[in-house]
Design a protein around this motif. Sequence first.
Motif, short mmCIF file in Angstrom:
data_model
loop_
_atom_site.label_atom_id
_atom_site.label_comp_id
_atom_site.label_asym_id
_atom_site.label_seq_id
_atom_site.Cartn_x
_atom_site.Cartn_y
_atom_site.Cartn_z
N ILE A 34 67.27 34.41 32.86
CA ILE A 34 66.71 35.72 32.57
C ILE A 34 66.06 35.64 31.20
O ILE A 34 66.68 35.25 30.22
N THR A 35 64.76 35.99 31.16
CA THR A 35 63.95 35.87 29.96
C THR A 35 63.56 37.25 29.47
O THR A 35 63.28 38.15 30.27
N LEU A 36 63.55 37.42 28.17
CA LEU A 36 63.22 38.72 27.61
C LEU A 36 61.77 39.10 27.94
O LEU A 36 60.85 38.29 27.79
N TRP A 37 61.58 40.32 28.39
CA TRP A 37 60.25 40.83 28.68
C TRP A 37 59.64 41.36 27.39
O TRP A 37 60.19 42.24 26.73
N ASP A 38 58.49 40.80 27.04
CA ASP A 38 57.83 41.16 25.78
C ASP A 38 56.58 41.97 26.12
O ASP A 38 55.59 41.42 26.63
N SER A 39 56.60 43.25 25.83
CA SER A 39 55.47 44.11 26.14
C SER A 39 54.30 43.91 25.19
O SER A 39 53.22 44.46 25.41
N SER A 40 54.50 43.12 24.11
CA SER A 40 53.41 42.89 23.16
C SER A 40 52.47 41.78 23.61
O SER A 40 51.47 41.51 22.93
N LEU A 41 52.75 41.12 24.72
CA LEU A 41 51.87 40.07 25.21
C LEU A 41 50.56 40.66 25.71
O LEU A 41 50.53 41.75 26.29
N SER A 42 49.51 39.91 25.50
CA SER A 42 48.20 40.38 25.93
C SER A 42 48.13 40.38 27.46
O SER A 42 48.80 39.58 28.13
N PRO A 43 47.36 41.28 28.05
CA PRO A 43 47.23 41.32 29.52
C PRO A 43 46.70 40.01 30.06
O PRO A 43 45.82 39.37 29.47
N ALA A 44 47.26 39.58 31.17
CA ALA A 44 46.88 38.31 31.78
C ALA A 44 46.25 38.56 33.15
O ALA A 44 46.57 39.54 33.83
N SER A 45 45.36 37.67 33.52
CA SER A 45 44.74 37.78 34.84
C SER A 45 45.75 37.39 35.91
O SER A 45 46.70 36.63 35.67
N ASN A 46 45.53 37.87 37.12
CA ASN A 46 46.48 37.63 38.20
C ASN A 46 46.40 36.21 38.74
O ASN A 46 47.39 35.69 39.25
N ASP A 47 45.25 35.57 38.64
CA ASP A 47 45.11 34.25 39.25
C ASP A 47 45.65 33.13 38.36
O ASP A 47 46.26 32.18 38.83
N THR A 48 45.42 33.21 37.04
CA THR A 48 45.88 32.15 36.15
C THR A 48 47.02 32.59 35.23
O THR A 48 47.56 31.75 34.51
N HIS A 49 47.37 33.86 35.24
CA HIS A 49 48.42 34.37 34.36
C HIS A 49 48.14 34.00 32.91
O HIS A 49 49.03 33.61 32.15
N SER A 50 46.90 34.12 32.50
CA SER A 50 46.47 33.78 31.15
C SER A 50 45.73 34.95 30.53
O SER A 50 45.02 35.69 31.22
N SER A 51 45.88 35.09 29.22
CA SER A 51 45.09 36.08 28.49
C SER A 51 43.75 35.52 28.05
O SER A 51 42.87 36.26 27.63
#
Length: 519
Positions: free
Chosen positions: A310-327
Motif C-alpha cells: 500500500i503506497t501513499l496517495w499523493d494529490s500533489s502529483l501532476s495529472p498523467a495521461s491514461n495511456d502512459t501514466h506520465s505527466s
Amino acid sequence: MTCPDKPGQLINWFICSLCVPRARKLWSSRRPRTRRNLLLGTACAIYLGFLVSQVGRASIQHGQAADKRPPRSRDSAEASFPEIPLDGTLAPPESQGNGTTLQPNVVYITLRSKRSKPANIRGTVKPKRRKKYAVASGIPGQEALVGPSFQTQDAARAADAEVLGYAQGGNLAKIGEPSWRLVRGPGVRAGVLDFQLPKAQESNIRIYSESAPSWLSREDIRRMRLLADGAVVGVQPVSSRSGARLLVLEGSTAGSLPQCGPSPCGLLKQPLDLSEVFAFHLDRILGLNRTLPSVSRKSEFIRDGRPCPITLWDSSLSPASNDTHSSVKLTWGTYQQLLKQKCWLNGRIPKPEWGCTEIHHHEWSKMALFDFLLQIYNRLDTNCCGFRPRKEDACVQNGLRPNCDDQNSATLAHIIQRKHDPRHLVFIDNKGFFDRSEDNLNFKLLEGIKEFPESAVSVLKSQHLRQKLLQSLFLDKVYWESQGGRQGIEKLIDVIEQRAKILITYINAHGVKVLPMNE
C-alpha cells in the motif's frame, strides 16, 4: 635463652631438660632397649604431646580474652566496613599509621543473577523502561497517531531487540524505540489517563531503537504508520485491469500528510507487487528520496489474506495521461536528446530549440541507477528491448516486443512530476524483479547516462548496504514475515549487492562520472 618466669612454665622446662637428653642418650647408645627404657621414653613422648595441647589451648584463651574487651559501637564498626560488595570486588585495604595495611577478615560471596528469558526479536536486548501512557487527541471519532514527538505508549514491546546493529546487527541492526500505535479518540481525553481502556493494538511498523534509521525522516515514519495501521473508512476502485484500490484512511489531521478528500489515502495493489516496499527502503538508503512511502499490509479486500503493498496517495502529483501514466510525454529518441543537452545543469536555462522539459538533467541519472538495481523496465524500456522477457511480463502480454525494431519511437511511461516541483521526478510503480539472472540484465536502462549520483554510489561501495537494508526492512513487520524473515530478506539483498558490483564495474569500464547531485 631466657628463663621462664611462671611456676608452670618452670616445671615444664625442667622436665623437658631431663627427658630430652635422657631420651637422646637411650636411643643413641648401644645398650639393649630394656622395658624400663621403653617406658621412660613413652612417658616423655606423652608429656610432650601434653605440652603441645597446652599451647593450642592457650592461644584460644588469648583470643577469648581479646573478645572480652569493651566492644565498639555498631556505628564505629560500620564505619570501618561501610559496605560489603556481593559481586566479588574488594576495596583497597586501609593503611595503618606505621605504613602497614589492615586486611579485613571478611568473606565475600558472589551472587549469580537470574537469567532473563531471551527475546524473540533479533537484536540487542536492552532493559525495559517504565510504563508510560500516551495522551491522545480528544476529538470524537478520530484516531490519534502517537509517535516519538508524543509521550511513549505503555510497554509496547515484550522485549527489546539487534539489524539488523541493525539490529541493532551480526547485529542487526541495532533495534528499542517504543512502538507507535493508533489510539481511539472517544475513550481518551486530552490530559486525562483512562486506565480502563483496552490495550491498543501494536503497530506493524516496529522501531526498537532510540530513533528510526537516519535515512528515514520523521515524516516517512509517520506516513508508514498511517498506511500500516490506519483504519479504512472507504474504498475506491482505481483500475479494473490492475486490481488496485484506493483506500481512504482515517488518520490524524496534524502534519503535512497529502490529503485524498478529507482524509489521506493509500493505493492498495496486488500481492505480486510487494517489491515496491523493498524499492521504497532502497530509495531512502541511497539518498535519492524519489519514491512515495510504501508498506506491506494484510488487507481484508484480498480473499486469501496475503499481504499487499500500500503506497501513499499523493494529490500533489501532476495529472498523467491514461495511456502512459506520465505527466510528460517522451519517446526514447527524445529522451536521448535530452541527455545530450543536459537541461538545466548548473543553472543554465535551455534554449527553445533544445526541446528540454522542466525536468533537471540529474533526475535521469538517479532514475537509471535505481531502475537498474531493481531491473524496473516499465519506465525506460516499456517494450522489453534490452533483455529477454518472460511470457508473464506485461510487454509480452500486450504484444509490445515487436516494436523494438523502431526503438526511437518507443514511448516512456510513468514519468511523473509534482505540480509545485516540476524539476524533480517522483518514482511510481516501482515493481522490481529479483529473479533476473546476471546474463539477462537490462543494460539499456543505462544507455546515454554519463553521470551518477555520488551519494548513491558511495553507499554501494561502502560495504554497508546489507546492514542498512536489514535495519530498514525490519521496521515493516508484515513485509519481513512475508519474505520468510531474515533468511528470505538476505536472499533479496544478495541479488541487489551483486547488481551493485556489476554497476560499479560498468562505471569504471565506461568512464562514467560520479558527481554530487544535491542541487
